[in-house]
Design a protein around this motif. Structure first.
Motif, PDB file in Angstrom:
ATOM      1  N   ILE A  49      79.723 -46.994  17.001  1.00 31.90           N
ATOM      2  CA  ILE A  49      78.600 -46.063  17.203  1.00 31.90           C
ATOM      3  C   ILE A  49      77.629 -46.203  16.033  1.00 31.90           C
ATOM      4  O   ILE A  49      78.002 -46.062  14.877  1.00 31.90           O
ATOM      5  N   GLY A  50      76.394 -46.488  16.337  1.00 30.91           N
ATOM      6  CA  GLY A  50      75.405 -46.701  15.284  1.00 30.91           C
ATOM      7  C   GLY A  50      75.430 -48.098  14.697  1.00 30.91           C
ATOM      8  O   GLY A  50      74.748 -48.368  13.709  1.00 30.91           O
ATOM      9  N   MET A  51      76.190 -49.004  15.306  1.00 32.67           N
ATOM     10  CA  MET A  51      76.298 -50.357  14.764  1.00 32.67           C
ATOM     11  C   MET A  51      74.956 -51.100  14.727  1.00 32.67           C
ATOM     12  O   MET A  51      74.648 -51.768  13.730  1.00 32.67           O
ATOM     13  N   PRO A  52      74.118 -51.032  15.781  1.00 34.22           N
ATOM     14  CA  PRO A  52      72.851 -51.777  15.722  1.00 34.22           C
ATOM     15  C   PRO A  52      71.993 -51.388  14.515  1.00 34.22           C
ATOM     16  O   PRO A  52      71.416 -52.266  13.864  1.00 34.22           O
ATOM     17  N   ALA A  53      71.916 -50.100  14.215  1.00 36.63           N
ATOM     18  CA  ALA A  53      71.121 -49.680  13.062  1.00 36.63           C
ATOM     19  C   ALA A  53      71.723 -50.191  11.766  1.00 36.63           C
ATOM     20  O   ALA A  53      71.004 -50.632  10.854  1.00 36.63           O
ATOM     21  N   ARG A  54      73.050 -50.141  11.672  1.00 37.55           N
ATOM     22  CA  ARG A  54      73.701 -50.642  10.459  1.00 37.55           C
ATOM     23  C   ARG A  54      73.520 -52.150  10.323  1.00 37.55           C
ATOM     24  O   ARG A  54      73.352 -52.665   9.213  1.00 37.55           O
ATOM     25  N   LEU A  56      70.944 -53.911  11.323  1.00 34.52           N
ATOM     26  CA  LEU A  56      69.581 -54.172  10.852  1.00 34.52           C
ATOM     27  C   LEU A  56      69.486 -53.981   9.342  1.00 34.52           C
ATOM     28  O   LEU A  56      68.778 -54.734   8.649  1.00 34.52           O
ATOM     29  N   GLN A  57      70.180 -52.982   8.816  1.00 36.32           N
ATOM     30  CA  GLN A  57      70.190 -52.783   7.366  1.00 36.32           C
ATOM     31  C   GLN A  57      70.932 -53.910   6.664  1.00 36.32           C
ATOM     32  O   GLN A  57      70.534 -54.366   5.594  1.00 36.32           O
ATOM     33  N   THR A  58      72.024 -54.379   7.284  1.00 33.64           N
ATOM     34  CA  THR A  58      72.811 -55.454   6.687  1.00 33.64           C
ATOM     35  C   THR A  58      72.000 -56.743   6.618  1.00 33.64           C
ATOM     36  O   THR A  58      72.117 -57.510   5.648  1.00 33.64           O
ATOM     37  N   LEU A  59      71.159 -57.000   7.629  1.00 30.68           N
ATOM     38  CA  LEU A  59      70.375 -58.233   7.658  1.00 30.68           C
ATOM     39  C   LEU A  59      69.342 -58.293   6.541  1.00 30.68           C
ATOM     40  O   LEU A  59      68.795 -59.374   6.266  1.00 30.68           O
ATOM     41  N   ARG A  60      69.071 -57.166   5.886  1.00 30.12           N
ATOM     42  CA  ARG A  60      68.142 -57.163   4.748  1.00 30.12           C
ATOM     43  C   ARG A  60      68.806 -57.640   3.463  1.00 30.12           C
ATOM     44  O   ARG A  60      68.133 -57.902   2.468  1.00 30.12           O
ATOM     45  N   LEU A  61      70.140 -57.741   3.468  1.00 30.05           N
ATOM     46  CA  LEU A  61      70.869 -58.172   2.284  1.00 30.05           C
ATOM     47  C   LEU A  61      70.859 -59.692   2.183  1.00 30.05           C
ATOM     48  O   LEU A  61      70.492 -60.395   3.119  1.00 30.05           O
ATOM     49  N   ASP A  62      71.267 -60.188   1.027  1.00 29.11           N
ATOM     50  CA  ASP A  62      71.387 -61.636   0.862  1.00 29.11           C
ATOM     51  C   ASP A  62      72.599 -62.122   1.657  1.00 29.11           C
ATOM     52  O   ASP A  62      73.484 -61.336   2.002  1.00 29.11           O
ATOM     53  N   PRO A  63      72.659 -63.421   1.976  1.00 31.73           N
ATOM     54  CA  PRO A  63      73.747 -63.938   2.833  1.00 31.73           C
ATOM     55  C   PRO A  63      75.150 -63.636   2.314  1.00 31.73           C
ATOM     56  O   PRO A  63      76.057 -63.379   3.118  1.00 31.73           O
ATOM     57  N   ALA A  64      75.338 -63.659   1.008  1.00 29.33           N
ATOM     58  CA  ALA A  64      76.672 -63.398   0.459  1.00 29.33           C
ATOM     59  C   ALA A  64      77.124 -61.979   0.777  1.00 29.33           C
ATOM     60  O   ALA A  64      78.263 -61.753   1.205  1.00 29.33           O
ATOM     61  N   SER A  67      77.826 -61.439   4.506  1.00 31.80           N
ATOM     62  CA  SER A  67      79.150 -61.928   4.893  1.00 31.80           C
ATOM     63  C   SER A  67      80.232 -60.906   4.582  1.00 31.80           C
ATOM     64  O   SER A  67      81.147 -60.691   5.378  1.00 31.80           O
ATOM     65  N   ILE A  68      80.127 -60.253   3.427  1.00 35.59           N
ATOM     66  CA  ILE A  68      81.124 -59.258   3.031  1.00 35.59           C
ATOM     67  C   ILE A  68      81.094 -58.056   3.970  1.00 35.59           C
ATOM     68  O   ILE A  68      82.135 -57.602   4.467  1.00 35.59           O
ATOM     69  N   VAL A  69      79.887 -57.537   4.232  1.00 32.38           N
ATOM     70  CA  VAL A  69      79.756 -56.345   5.067  1.00 32.38           C
ATOM     71  C   VAL A  69      80.181 -56.637   6.502  1.00 32.38           C
ATOM     72  O   VAL A  69      80.917 -55.860   7.127  1.00 32.38           O
ATOM     73  N   MET A  70      79.747 -57.764   7.043  1.00 38.39           N
ATOM     74  CA  MET A  70      80.098 -58.104   8.423  1.00 38.39           C
ATOM     75  C   MET A  70      81.586 -58.405   8.581  1.00 38.39           C
ATOM     76  O   MET A  70      82.148 -58.255   9.670  1.00 38.39           O
ATOM     77  N   GLY A  71      82.228 -58.815   7.516  1.00 41.46           N
ATOM     78  CA  GLY A  71      83.645 -59.151   7.592  1.00 41.46           C
ATOM     79  C   GLY A  71      84.585 -57.981   7.415  1.00 41.46           C
ATOM     80  O   GLY A  71      85.808 -58.136   7.611  1.00 41.46           O
TER      81      GLY A  71
END
Length: 302
Positions: A49-54, A56-64, A67-71
């Motif tokens: 729940i609320g994953m799409p908004a989260r 979009l915020q994660t995509l503003r971070l650097d790739p490293a 990777s941590i947040v998505m994992g």
């Protein structure tokens, strides 16, 4: 036409059939991981729940950091299933040799041409081989389902499900996952050996006999010497496989907080194989199994 009587008889495989017997008698070996997997997947679905908004915020971070947040969901799934399988293995070991004396079925099994060594090895195979294999398969399956439902939810919301993970990264994570299950099992071997030994020896309440002596040693050391070496040793044995098998932090750097991530670049096989605790633990495991065989030959049914 070849006569059936002239065909060579297949050699008996007592260890194989003894392990099969354990699997037939203990359906929880498969049912428990299945139920746990369903619960983990349902929990991840609720947390979406609320994953799409989260995302979009994660995509503003650097790739490293992406990777941590998505994992994190995959790391949590692995940690949850590992804990559940460890608990399942512990309770299996406590009842493996105790229950057959409790219900006196040991009299029947001793009448078969199966040695005590084979019987003990078959029971040790469950926590040392079968349950880690089941846990590995369950972890991979749950992580695949999490990836699928995450992708579908993001696509339905019009958000890109792309990740910074390359094929090499995914393969490396898979290798690290297999390595983690192997090293965890080897590191916990003396714990399983101790529980099997108590299961063979105790006439009543094997759980108390397994837990109270170590707790008593910890308390006695604290009161007599005001030290906690035994406590630290037990904690390291129960939770220290990651510390001994992976690079947890760069030299001089603090250990990262939160759930540890498993990666190919973090594998340190040399550190694990040269750890004295590994070999001492395996020797203790072998000694416990020898004790189980000796006790099973002489112990009468409860």
């Amino acid at each position: 036409m070849t006569d059936a009587a002239s065909q060579p008889l297949s050699r008996p495989r007592p260890l194989y059939w003894s392990v099969r017997r354990e699997l037939w008698e203990h359906r929880s070996i498969f049912v428990t991981p299945l139920v746990a997997s369903v619960l983990v997947v349902c929990g991840d679905l609720l947390s979406s729940i609320g994953m799409p908004a989260r995302r979009l915020q994660t995509l503003r971070l650097d790739p490293a950091h992406q990777s941590i947040v998505m994992g994190e969901p995959y790391v949590f799934a692995h940690a949850a299933l590992t804990l559940i399988l460890m608990i399942l293995a512990a309770f299996y070991c406590l009842g493996a040799l105790f229950n057959e004396r409790q219900d006196r079925s040991i009299l029947f099994w001793k009448s078969l041409p199966v040695s005590d060594l084979t019987a003990v090895l078959s029971k040790a195979t469950i926590p040392m081989v079968v349950l880690p294999a089941v846990g590995l398969v369950a972890t991979v399956a749950v992580q695949a389902v999490i990836l699928l439902q995450t992708t579908l939810i993001l696509l339905a919301a019009g958000v890109s499900p792309a990740t910074p993970w390359t094929l090499g990264y995914v393969v490396g994570e898979g290798v690290a996952l297999v390595y983690s299950w192997i090293t965890l099992t080897l590191w916990l071997a003396p714990v399983y050996g101790w529980l099997l030994l108590v299961s063979t020896w105790a006439r009543r309440a094997p759980f108390l006999w397994a837990v109270l002596p170590p707790l008593g040693l910890c308390l006695l050391e604290k009161l007599a010497l005001n030290s906690t070496h035994v406590t630290s040793l037990i904690i390291d044995r129960l939770t220290g496989s990651y510390e001994h098998a992976f690079v947890t932090a760069a030299p001089g750097q603090p250990k990262p907080s939160g759930m540890p991530r498993l990666g190919l670049e973090q594998i340190d096989l040399g550190k694990f194989l040269t750890s004295p605790g590994l070999w001492i633990g395996l020797l203790a495991f072998a000694a416990c199994l020898a004790g189980c065989v000796w006790l099973r030959r002489r112990r009468e049914p409860n």
